[in-house]
Design an enzyme around this catalytic site. Structure first.
Site, PDB file in Angstrom:
ATOM      1  N   ASN A 181       1.493   3.723   1.875  1.00  0.00           N
ATOM      2  CA  ASN A 181       2.265   4.201   3.040  1.00  0.00           C
ATOM      3  C   ASN A 181       3.256   3.157   3.552  1.00  0.00           C
ATOM      4  OD1 ASN A 181       0.746   2.350   4.456  1.00  0.00           O
ATOM      5  ND2 ASN A 181      -0.311   3.835   5.738  1.00  0.00           N
ATOM      6  N   LYS A 182       3.348   2.024   2.894  1.00  0.00           N
ATOM      7  CA  LYS A 182       4.240   0.971   3.390  1.00  0.00           C
ATOM      8  C   LYS A 182       5.680   1.226   2.927  1.00  0.00           C
ATOM      9  CE  LYS A 182       0.908  -0.766   5.610  1.00  0.00           C
ATOM     10  NZ  LYS A 182      -0.017  -1.872   5.569  1.00  0.00           N
ATOM     11  N   THR A 183       6.615   0.533   3.539  1.00  0.00           N
ATOM     12  CA  THR A 183       8.036   0.793   3.248  1.00  0.00           C
ATOM     13  C   THR A 183       8.355   0.565   1.774  1.00  0.00           C
ATOM     14  OG1 THR A 183       8.674   0.324   5.504  1.00  0.00           O
ATOM     15  CG2 THR A 183      10.403   0.117   3.856  1.00  0.00           C
ATOM     16  N   TYR A 243       0.851  -1.192   0.000  1.00  0.00           N
ATOM     17  CA  TYR A 243       0.000   0.000   0.000  1.00  0.00           C
ATOM     18  C   TYR A 243       0.894   1.252   0.000  1.00  0.00           C
ATOM     19  CZ  TYR A 243      -3.417   3.379   1.721  1.00  0.00           C
ATOM     20  OH  TYR A 243      -4.208   4.481   1.876  1.00  0.00           O
TER      21      TYR A 243
END
Ligand SMILES: *Cc1c(COP(=O)(O)O)cnc(C)c1O
Length: 373
Positions: free
Chosen positions: A181-183, A179
């Site tokens: 906002n993931k790393t 997604y």
């Protein structure tokens, strides 16, 4: 917001690969970037197989469905997690069983799991919370003893290490989210990693409507959880820089910690000696008595100052959707979960995105320290 909580960082081959996918007309769910993304990310985790899918939530579902977990079964999850953990157990027909978390790692408390195991228990889904790994040796020892399947939820922990081994390689399978906002991100996307070829093949079949041979004759209930080659093009580029992104998140955390560790009333994130956290989100706890403000006030004031934050997860046992439900699949919400309740009441996270500069971090800390009374 002046300083967003997390933004994607597209600083590699993303553009080149996406344009190549467009130019060659491979825009759907077949193409070289799918396999390239799967192979590259699985290798990064230290396993043989990656099964890309539409998001982290469907990755969790695939990982459970492929083991035929369903009606009458129980799956142990932490009480402190994103609700996708509970929902995907429920979707299979099984029942999530909640376990409180460790106050330091914020991951499932391995000392509280065994008492929740029954003859119905089929699996454990530990979550590597905010980038810190769960204590996997203890979990795998229980799995061995009771013959349970373990799927790591690595959605927040790309590149995190446990005793020198990467998340994604520590159990029978692991689910990841990509997604925004993931790393690592593909906009929307997911993957299950595993060393088990049979499991990988079954997940590939299930994600694609359970097509087998002959094509329209079905032996399983399948899904459309396919990822597109366009998204995978971004995923491959992101995976090529996975270690740099994990390292950068550790640097951001180190900067915050150096500025906040001695501030009375603030608890900075913990890192066990056996862990290398990637601090997906830099979470802090506010002690109202010492800091002079509640977490809620701090969050509101930071928002006014243009600093974007997020509350910690709301515990599963408190979720309105699971209260007084007559659905037998819903988790039992009675019982005490003091740690997850405490974390929710006092915890939130600061901007942690890969685009943060040191001056952004200084501004965030300055705005936070202004609020002390
Ligand atoms: C983000 C996340 C998921 C879900 O991933 P999506 O790609 O948003 O579906 C699952 N579990 C945890 C712990 C997460 O943080």
């Amino acid at each position: 917001m002046k300083i967003p909580v997390s933004e994607p960082l597209l600083d590699g081959n993303e553009r080149e690969y996406v344009l190549d996918a467009l130019d060659t007309n491979w825009i759907s769910s077949v193409g070289k970037y799918i396999t390239g993304f799967e192979d590259t990310f699985a290798a990064y985790c230290g396993v043989k197989y990656g099964v890309a899918c539409s998001n982290g939530t469907t990755a969790l579902h695939l990982a459970l469905a492929a083991k035929d977990i369903g009606y009458g079964d129980e799956v142990i999850i932490p009480d402190f997690t994103l609700i996708a953990s509970a929902n995907m157990v429920i979707i299979t027909g099984a029942k999530p069983v909640l376990v409180d978390v460790d106050p330091q790692t914020m991951c499932i408390d391995v000392n509280l799991i065994e008492e929740k195991i029954t003859e119905r228990t089929k699996a454990i889904m530990p979550v590597h919370m905010y980038g810190h790994p769960a204590d996997m040796d203890a979990i795998m020892a229980l799995a061995e003893k009771y013959n349970l399947y373990v799927c790591e939820d690595g959605a927040e922990a790309h590149g995190t290490e446990y005793k020198g081994r990467k998340v994604g390689s520590l159990a029978h399978s692991a689910a990841f989210s990509f997604y925004g906002n993931k790393t690592l991100t593909t906009g929307e996307g997911g993957m299950v990693t595993t060393d088990d070829k049979e499991l990988a093949d079954k997940m590939k079949m299930l994600r694609n409507q359970a097509f087998e041979h002959p094509r329209f004759v079905h032996h399983h209930v399948g899904f459309n959880y396919r990822l597109t080659n366009l998204q995978a093009a971004i995923g491959l580029a992101q995976s090529e820089k996975a270690q740099a992104k994990a390292d950068r998140r550790r640097e951001i955390a180190a900067m915050y910690t150096s500025l906040l560790k001695d501030v009375p009333g603030i608890t900075v994130p913990y890192e066990a000696e056996w862990a290398k956290s990637t601090f997906w989100m830099y979470g802090v706890l506010i002690d109202q008595a010492q800091f002079g403000r509640s977490k809620q006030e701090v969050v509101e004031e930071l928002t006014k100052a243009g600093v974007d934050t997020r509350d910690f997860f709301y515990p599963m046992h408190k979720q309105p959707v699971f209260q007084n439900g007559n659905d037998p699949r819903y988790p039992d919400t009675n019982g005490a979960y003091p740690v997850s309740s405490y974390l929710y009441d006092n915890g939130f996270y600061l901007p942690s995105g890969l685009g943060l500069t040191s001056s952004d971090i200084e501004i965030v800390v300055e705005e936070l320290l202004k609020l002390r009374r």
